[in-house]
Design an enzyme around this catalytic site. Structure first.
Site, PDB file in Angstrom:
ATOM      1  N   LYS A  51       9.450  -0.161  -5.592  1.00  0.00           N
ATOM      2  CA  LYS A  51      10.213  -1.371  -5.253  1.00  0.00           C
ATOM      3  C   LYS A  51      11.537  -0.817  -5.188  1.00  0.00           C
ATOM      4  O   LYS A  51      12.415  -1.196  -4.407  1.00  0.00           O
ATOM      5  CB  LYS A  51      10.161  -2.389  -6.545  1.00  0.00           C
ATOM      6  CG  LYS A  51       8.865  -3.158  -6.538  1.00  0.00           C
ATOM      7  CD  LYS A  51       8.699  -3.753  -7.811  1.00  0.00           C
ATOM      8  CE  LYS A  51       7.121  -4.469  -7.986  1.00  0.00           C
ATOM      9  NZ  LYS A  51       6.729  -4.934  -9.272  1.00  0.00           N
ATOM     10  N   GLN A  95       8.709  -6.120 -14.846  1.00  0.00           N
ATOM     11  CA  GLN A  95       7.389  -5.318 -14.413  1.00  0.00           C
ATOM     12  C   GLN A  95       6.385  -5.725 -15.564  1.00  0.00           C
ATOM     13  O   GLN A  95       6.769  -5.516 -16.610  1.00  0.00           O
ATOM     14  CB  GLN A  95       7.615  -3.845 -14.310  1.00  0.00           C
ATOM     15  CG  GLN A  95       6.423  -3.006 -13.938  1.00  0.00           C
ATOM     16  CD  GLN A  95       5.953  -3.606 -12.416  1.00  0.00           C
ATOM     17  OE1 GLN A  95       6.622  -3.558 -11.471  1.00  0.00           O
ATOM     18  NE2 GLN A  95       4.685  -3.930 -12.500  1.00  0.00           N
ATOM     19  N   ASP A 118       9.848 -13.180  -8.258  1.00  0.00           N
ATOM     20  CA  ASP A 118       8.395 -12.810  -8.197  1.00  0.00           C
ATOM     21  C   ASP A 118       7.586 -14.283  -8.354  1.00  0.00           C
ATOM     22  O   ASP A 118       6.334 -14.378  -8.042  1.00  0.00           O
ATOM     23  CB  ASP A 118       7.930 -12.516  -9.769  1.00  0.00           C
ATOM     24  CG  ASP A 118       7.489 -10.889  -9.597  1.00  0.00           C
ATOM     25  OD1 ASP A 118       7.302 -10.521  -8.535  1.00  0.00           O
ATOM     26  OD2 ASP A 118       7.844 -10.191 -10.753  1.00  0.00           O
TER      27      ASP A 118
END
Ligand code: NAD
Length: 280
Positions: A51, A95, A118
């Site tokens: 990322k 995460q 997300d």
């Protein structure tokens, strides 16, 4: 049979985003993504690293928060609240998975829906449900891009999704519906899965079982999208679909690796860039 090239399509999207980011920079607007990792799970470290690399390529500033495994939940929540308030932070990503002593749902619900790149916050899931603007979960959003950029018509098609997870299956079904597909969601309790799947013009497979979908699940000429990722024999990657068996029957199929996988990060980057508009 056409192989849907996720590597090429994701690179195309990243290059488009790079141009957009450069245009924003020329106007004095910088985009910042905060990435939080708790503990040092090796798979998570790889994802976080990828990322960061994608941010660098596109021109998004990334802030890395690497917290120790024993970080208290309250400490993590306080960090998120601080990032929620910072005007110079556009996206916040935690995460997953988190260590067991931290309540994942509480953490995800603390991220401001306007910075939830997300697309996991209930506000964004609800927005998708009722057709409003918001962040959409990256993997299913990436699959829609794969279909569109491969000229696969969705409207009016029989779409079958296998799997009903909050991250893949459910948002996938909603997105296909938004594109006017006729959508069926199947799962572990579905009776006669083969029969249901063999009706599909577009079959999206997100089960988490290596090579479960064999040729007898698939209609001649179907488009098959394989979300699964597994390390199989000899450390070789494979999906939920038995590719060698199924591919000859399809009009188009995604390979593993190089299909859905690379799209997830590209769509995360897209969400970061679009956050500027949403936050206005
Ligand atoms: P999950 O375990 O949360 O959900 C799996 C779903 O499959 C469940 O809804 C379950 O009902 C269904 N299922 C299980 N066994 C079944 C069976 N025998 N018949 C029919 N349905 C069955 O998994 P997930 O998070 O949705 O992920 C699915 C797969 O996709 C995994 O392999 C995961 O690693 C992969 N994945 C890939 C990406 C990517 O970027 N490519 C992103 C997310 C997940």
């Amino acid at each position: 049979m056409k192989i849907i090239d996720g590597k090429r399509i994701s690179a195309e999207i990243k290059d488009e985003l790079r141009e957009k980011v450069a245009a924003y920079k020329a106007e004095g607007v910088e985009i910042t993504l905060a990435v939080i990792q708790v503990g040092n799970d090796p798979a998570s470290s790889v994802y976080v690293g990828n990322k960061k690399k994608a941010c660098e390529y596109i021109g998004i500033r990334s802030l890395a928060y690497e917290l120790p495994e024993e970080t208290a939940e309250a400490e993590l929540l306080a960090l998120i609240e601080n990032l929620n308030e910072r005007a110079d932070v556009n996206g916040i990503l935690v995460q997953l998975p988190l260590p067991k002593h931290i309540d994942e749902e509480k953490v995800l619900n603390t991220i401001s829906p306007l910075k939830d790149v997300d697309g996991f916050h209930p506000m964004n899931v609800g927005a998708l449900c009722i057709g409003k603007e918001g962040f959409v979960s990256c993997t299913p959003a990436g699959i829609i891009e794969l279909l569109k950029r491969s000229d696969v018509e969705i409207a009016g098609k029989e779409c079958v999704v296998i799997g009903r997870s909050n991250i893949v299956g459910k948002p996938m079904a909603l997105l296909l519906l938004r594109e006017n597909g006729t959508v069926t969601i199947t799962h572990s309790k579905t009776k006669d899965l083969k029969e249901v799947c063999s009706r599909a013009d577009i079959l999206v497979v997100a089960i988490g079982r290596p090579k479960m979908i064999t040729a007898d699940y698939v209609k001649e000429g179907a488009v098959v999208i394989d979300v699964g990722i597994h390390r199989g024999e000899g450390n070789k990657l494979c999906g939920d679909v038995d590719y060698d068996q199924v591919a000859p029957k399809c009009s188009a199929i995604t390979p593993v690796p190089g299909g859905v996988g690379p799209m997830t990060i590209a769509m995360l980057m897209k969400n970061c860039v679009e956050s500027i508009q949403l936050q206005k």
